[in-house]
Design a protein around this motif. Structure first.
Motif, mmCIF file in Angstrom:
data_model
loop_
_atom_site.group_PDB
_atom_site.id
_atom_site.type_symbol
_atom_site.label_atom_id
_atom_site.label_comp_id
_atom_site.label_asym_id
_atom_site.label_seq_id
_atom_site.Cartn_x
_atom_site.Cartn_y
_atom_site.Cartn_z
ATOM 1 N N UNK A 19 0.842 -1.189 0.000
ATOM 2 C CA UNK A 19 0.000 0.000 0.000
ATOM 3 C C UNK A 19 0.879 1.242 0.000
ATOM 4 N N UNK A 20 0.432 2.268 -0.721
ATOM 5 C CA UNK A 20 1.123 3.560 -0.713
ATOM 6 C C UNK A 20 0.411 4.435 0.320
ATOM 7 N N UNK A 21 1.019 4.681 1.482
ATOM 8 C CA UNK A 21 0.314 5.335 2.589
ATOM 9 C C UNK A 21 -0.233 6.716 2.260
ATOM 10 N N UNK A 22 0.547 7.552 1.562
ATOM 11 C CA UNK A 22 0.089 8.921 1.346
ATOM 12 C C UNK A 22 -0.977 9.019 0.261
ATOM 13 N N UNK A 23 -1.325 7.892 -0.349
ATOM 14 C CA UNK A 23 -2.417 7.871 -1.330
ATOM 15 C C UNK A 23 -3.536 6.936 -0.895
ATOM 16 N N UNK A 24 -3.564 6.651 0.401
ATOM 17 C CA UNK A 24 -4.593 5.786 0.982
ATOM 18 C C UNK A 24 -5.151 6.480 2.227
ATOM 19 N N UNK A 25 -6.442 6.251 2.482
ATOM 20 C CA UNK A 25 -7.034 6.943 3.630
ATOM 21 C C UNK A 25 -8.342 6.261 4.041
ATOM 22 N N UNK A 26 -8.791 6.599 5.239
ATOM 23 C CA UNK A 26 -10.090 6.131 5.728
ATOM 24 C C UNK A 26 -11.160 7.081 5.211
ATOM 25 N N UNK A 27 -12.154 6.553 4.557
ATOM 26 C CA UNK A 27 -13.255 7.384 4.060
ATOM 27 C C UNK A 27 -14.290 7.591 5.169
ATOM 28 N N UNK A 28 -14.880 6.496 5.636
ATOM 29 C CA UNK A 28 -15.862 6.581 6.727
ATOM 30 C C UNK A 28 -15.805 5.298 7.548
ATOM 31 N N UNK A 36 -20.538 -2.983 11.934
ATOM 32 C CA UNK A 36 -19.755 -1.763 11.744
ATOM 33 C C UNK A 36 -19.220 -1.790 10.323
ATOM 34 N N UNK A 37 -19.347 -0.675 9.616
ATOM 35 C CA UNK A 37 -18.921 -0.596 8.222
ATOM 36 C C UNK A 37 -17.721 0.340 8.101
ATOM 37 N N UNK A 38 -16.632 -0.187 7.560
ATOM 38 C CA UNK A 38 -15.396 0.576 7.377
ATOM 39 C C UNK A 38 -15.166 0.748 5.882
ATOM 40 N N UNK A 39 -15.129 1.979 5.430
ATOM 41 C CA UNK A 39 -14.880 2.233 4.010
ATOM 42 C C UNK A 39 -13.540 2.957 3.879
ATOM 43 N N UNK A 40 -12.665 2.370 3.089
ATOM 44 C CA UNK A 40 -11.329 2.931 2.918
ATOM 45 C C UNK A 40 -10.997 3.054 1.442
ATOM 46 N N UNK A 41 -10.060 3.931 1.147
ATOM 47 C CA UNK A 41 -9.488 4.038 -0.195
ATOM 48 C C UNK A 41 -8.038 3.582 -0.096
ATOM 49 N N UNK A 42 -7.691 2.597 -0.907
ATOM 50 C CA UNK A 42 -6.349 2.029 -0.867
ATOM 51 C C UNK A 42 -5.699 2.146 -2.247
ATOM 52 N N UNK A 43 -4.474 2.667 -2.239
ATOM 53 C CA UNK A 43 -3.681 2.705 -3.464
ATOM 54 C C UNK A 43 -2.522 1.730 -3.311
ATOM 55 N N UNK A 44 -2.427 0.805 -4.263
ATOM 56 C CA UNK A 44 -1.412 -0.253 -4.203
ATOM 57 C C UNK A 44 -0.403 -0.084 -5.332
ATOM 58 N N UNK A 45 0.820 -0.408 -5.020
ATOM 59 C CA UNK A 45 1.794 -0.632 -6.072
ATOM 60 C C UNK A 45 1.470 -1.985 -6.709
ATOM 61 N N UNK A 46 1.714 -2.079 -8.023
ATOM 62 C CA UNK A 46 1.585 -3.365 -8.689
ATOM 63 C C UNK A 46 2.950 -4.026 -8.787
ATOM 64 N N UNK A 47 2.920 -5.337 -8.782
ATOM 65 C CA UNK A 47 4.178 -6.065 -8.921
ATOM 66 C C UNK A 47 4.704 -5.913 -10.342
ATOM 67 N N UNK A 48 6.029 -5.917 -10.513
ATOM 68 C CA UNK A 48 6.595 -5.733 -11.860
ATOM 69 C C UNK A 48 6.049 -6.752 -12.844
ATOM 70 N N UNK A 49 5.767 -6.284 -14.056
ATOM 71 C CA UNK A 49 5.241 -7.158 -15.094
ATOM 72 C C UNK A 49 6.331 -8.011 -15.724
#
Length: 834
Positions: A207-216, A224-237
């Protein structure tokens, strides 16, 4: 001079003394500053703080299963002791899929990406632990085995949280523990987010921390409902290490409390298709272990005052009916059809003794109502370009009890509904001969898909074998098919009645799928309340007897798994008990549609993209017919039975049926299907029929000439001797059909040349990869396949080589070049250069 020296000495003394005094003042001042800094940096006292110092008046709070507080950018769970040590089901899903993923499949919105059971437990030193709980192994024998299983299966701690504060209710005196969940939710773990296997499949890395966050994070009475936005690096092709662009998902984590009072499970039966929850039982078999499968189903029980009525056979309403709410964002004109798709199941539940057991309602116009509340099951409308719908459900892994469901209804499912209906029924239904259907027709299509997806949420699997229990000619019998439907199960992938011909005059009742007699039976078997049996084990003799009675009364009560690669009766998108006959009728209807395609897809002021799309759909439908037939070759019938039932469980498809399949393929596919090459249409479209037809031919040839096919045939020969259809017979038949030009001097057209190349390619692959030349050249000690498939392929190549060589002598032009090229390919395999 002496006076000057004295003056200098005095001045030096003054300077030195002044500097010394200044230094003294500096250090004195610095010492004070250091002292002040030391006081400021003194670490806070460890351990819990007063509640109001943690949950300040800035807190934004939602109450439910436990309180969720947001203070500035930090999130806190306030977990009461009553929730500690309770099983909580965590279900992780994609809310919004990655918009652009460069490697592999990124998943659809609504797809489940992980599921776990957790418990919060108190630990030492004011810690709260999150444990991952597994029910894959169980024992209830308190005399000894239970404790042995516990000792052998320590539940891992997957999260440790400092208790920031305690809160005691002034009335009940109950205590709650406050923990901060921010870092856990912002991080990456397989408990709340992607299961590691799913993550690998999607080629996701960190996960890339500065491009991921808790929405609600919101709390409801049972979840309990946890909604998050997660940005991942992809593995090399590539091995070069080039990393693709990052991908971003919106993820939803549902934490649902599991019931205190367990529902009595019902053990699964492979003759009735239900999703299951599974575990290893250490008690059932006194001399070993046994794998237990419990069906997934809702808890339906009569009200206490109606128990005696139920036992007498009267229809009663359940204590808690199954209620679906329609997402308020759904376009209004489709809501009645979605509701009807749910309500159509009411008749099936009457077979189980319940009336009004299932129904759909519009969502309340109430700001306090939420579609995310786990107490509410819903059909969720998604304004998405995805042409799909799905019916997942959340169930208790301890018993199989279904707790809630959110059916995903993607807006663009209407596109695929249009295309299916057009290509399968336009020959017999004038309403299908346009690019935009009436609201009534599209509504009825939506209704059938709604019923299918609701079936999944009731626990029912696909029944791909259902349609094979109907004789093909019955599908053309107007009275019969309109009364009974073209498949006994809505859970089949048997879209529409493509067998019916225009002269049969079959109406909508005989064209559309509907809830059928298998569906009624499966609901009765799974949902009948059986209080006379104390345990699921006690129910087995009764339920087994009922299954046998049903199957003996009518084969349309048959279930055929969607996961059988060998049984031609269990196929997607097929109809009838004979693929060759059904596909012949289907092709006749395609041949009626194609000449009218330009007219039926025309829209004013538009280009030919509609025609292109529907021509492609016709090609695809034709390809499905070819694959339905191909599965008969080397097919194996699988019929699950209990010991009380006579007959074989596994039978090879008769040789006569396999030859019938090959005769069909020879006529319809190996002899070029010239009717698909309609010049008036092709010249207006950006399509290449050579490629389209060739793709189908290649797929069929590769399936016929394969190690899997040959090995099954050889197994059949070992069992049934001379009555079996063998690989040599298969190749002899294919050779006569695909290579009929050899020795005639005739030119071979481009479609046939491609077909012959596919044939040679399949043989070469088989010779090379199934213990052929490449395996023979491997170092000593390297294992070789025990299959005879390679040898059979090589012998056949030798025969073909001789005949192609002769044909090349009497051929000319492109045909000669084609034969010479094939000879070179064969020689490279049979006589590899050292």
């Amino acid at each position: 001079m002496r006076r000057f020296s004295l003056f200098i000495s005095v001045m030096l003394c003054f300077v030195i003394c002044s500097e010394t005094y200044a230094d003294f003042l500096f250090f004195k001042s610095k010492k004070k500053e250091v002292k002040k800094e030391a006081v400021a940096d003194k670490p806070a006292a460890k351990g819990p703080k007063p509640y109001r110092q943690v949950i300040t008046n800035k807190a934004k709070t939602t109450s439910g299963l436990f309180m969720v507080h947001k203070v500035d950018n930090s999130y806190f769970f306030e977990i009461p002791d009553s929730v500690l040590n309770r099983d909580l089901l965590v279900v992780n899903r994609i809310s919004k899929s990655a918009a652009d993923i460069r490697k592999g499949f990124s998943g659809y919105a609504g797809d489940e990406i992980g599921e776990n059971v957790i418990r919060f437990e108190k630990g030492p030193n004011d810690k709260l632990f999150m444990k991952s709980i597994s029910y894959s192994e169980q024992s209830k024998d308190s005399s000894g085995m239970f404790f042995s299983v516990l000792k052998s299966n320590v539940q891992p701690i997957v999260g440790a949280f400092d208790i920031k504060a305690y809160k005691k209710d002034s009335v009940s005196k109950a205590q709650s523990s406050v923990i901060e969940i921010t870092d856990f939710a912002n991080g990456d773990n397989s408990i709340w987010f992607f299961d590691e296997r799913v993550k690998r499949n999607f080629s996701l890395d960190r996960v890339i921390p500065d491009r991921s966050y808790i929405d609600t994070i919101r709390s409801f009475p049972t979840n309990v409902e946890v909604r998050t936005v997660k940005t991942y690096m992809q593995k090399p092709e590539t091995p070069s290490g080039i990393t693709p662009d990052p991908v971003t998902y919106e993820l939803n984590t549902s934490i649902v409390i599991l019931p205190k009072v367990l529902m009595k499970p019902r053990y699964a039966d492979p003759r009735v298709g239900y999703f299951t929850a599974n575990y290893t039982d250490f008690d059932k078999n006194p001399q070993g272990v046994e794998q237990i499968s419990m069906i997934s189903r809702w808890r339906l029980e009569p009200k206490d005052e109606d128990i005696e009525k139920y036992k007498k056979g009267e229809l009663v309403e359940p204590k808690k009916p199954i209620v679906f709410y329609i997402d308020p964002t759904t376009p209004k004109k489709w809501i009645p059809f979605l509701i009807q798709g749910v309500n159509d199941w009411q008749k099936a539940f009457e077979k189980a003794g319940f009336k009004n057991a299932i129904y759909a309602l519009e969502a309340p116009k109430d700001s306090s109502w939420s579609i995310d509340d786990a107490r509410h099951s819903a059909i969720v409308y998604k304004p998405s370009s995805i042409s799909n719908a799905s019916g997942p459900h959340v169930h208790d892994p301890r018993t199989g009890e279904i707790l809630e469901t959110h059916i995903n209804w993607y807006h663009n499912v209407m596109e695929i509904l249009h295309d299916w209906y057009f290509v399968q029924t336009a020959a017999i239904d004038t309403a299908a001969r346009k690019m935009h259907f009436s609201d009534e027709l599209m509504g009825q299509l939506i209704r059938f898909v709604s019923s299918h997806e609701v079936g999944h949420t009731l626990g029912l699997r696909h029944n791909f074998g259902s349609s094979s229990t109907v004789p093909v000619e019955k599908l053309r019998d107007k009275a019969w098919v309109e009364a009974n439907g073209h498949t006994p199960s809505i859970m089949d992938y048997a879209r529409f009645n493509y067998v019916a011909q225009p002269e049969d005059h079959v109406g909508p009742a005989g064209i559309f799928p509907r809830i059928g007699i298998y569906d009624d039976w499966s609901i009765e078997w799974g949902y009948k309340w059986l209080p006379e049996f104390k345990t699921p084990q006690d129910e087995i003799p009764y339920l087994n007897k009922r299954v046998i009675e049903k199957l003996n009364s009518d084969k349309r009560f048959t279930f055929g798994t969607e996961m059988d690669p060998n049984d031609p009766r269990n196929q997607s998108e097929d109809l009838g008990d004979n693929s060759m006959k059904a596909s012949t009728y289907g092709i006749k209807n395609l041949q009626r549609i194609l000449p009218n395609l330009l007219d039926w897809t025309k829209e004013p002021n538009k280009d030919y993209s509609n025609t292109t799309k529907m021509y492609t759909q016709i090609i695809s439908q034709f390809g499905r017919y070819m694959l339905h037939v191909t599965k008969n070759v080397a097919g194996i019938y699988s019929t699950p039975k209990r010991v009380e039932q006579p007959g074989a469980l596994y039978e090879f498809v008769p040789a006569a049926t396999q030859k019938e399949a090959l005769a069909f393929l020879s006529v319809q596919l190996f002899n070029t299907p010239a009717w698909l090459v309609n010049k008036d249409i092709i010249e207006k479209l950006d399509v290449n029929p050579v490629t389209s037809i060739g793709s189908i031919q290649r797929t069929v040839v590769q399936r016929l000439i394969s190690k899997n096919t040959f090995d099954k045939m050889l197994q059949n020969e070992s069992f049934n001797g001379s009555t079996a259809f063998t690989p040599l017979q298969l190749l002899d038949y294919l050779k006569k059909s695909i290579w009929s030009e050899l020795g005639t001097g005739k030119n071979v057209d481009i479609y046939r040349r491609n077909l012959q190349k596919f044939y040679i390619d399949a043989l070469l692959d088989l010779a090379n990869n199934a213990g052929g030349v490449r395996a023979a050249l491997q170092p000593a000690g390297t294992s070789r396949s025990a299959s005879d498939a390679s040898g059979i392929a090589r012998i056949h190549l030798l025969t073909l080589k001789s005949e192609i060589a002769k044909a090349s002598v009497v051929s000319s032009g492109v045909t000669k070049a084609h034969f010479v090229d094939l000879l070179a390919l064969i020689n490279d395999t049979l006589d590899p250069k050292k």
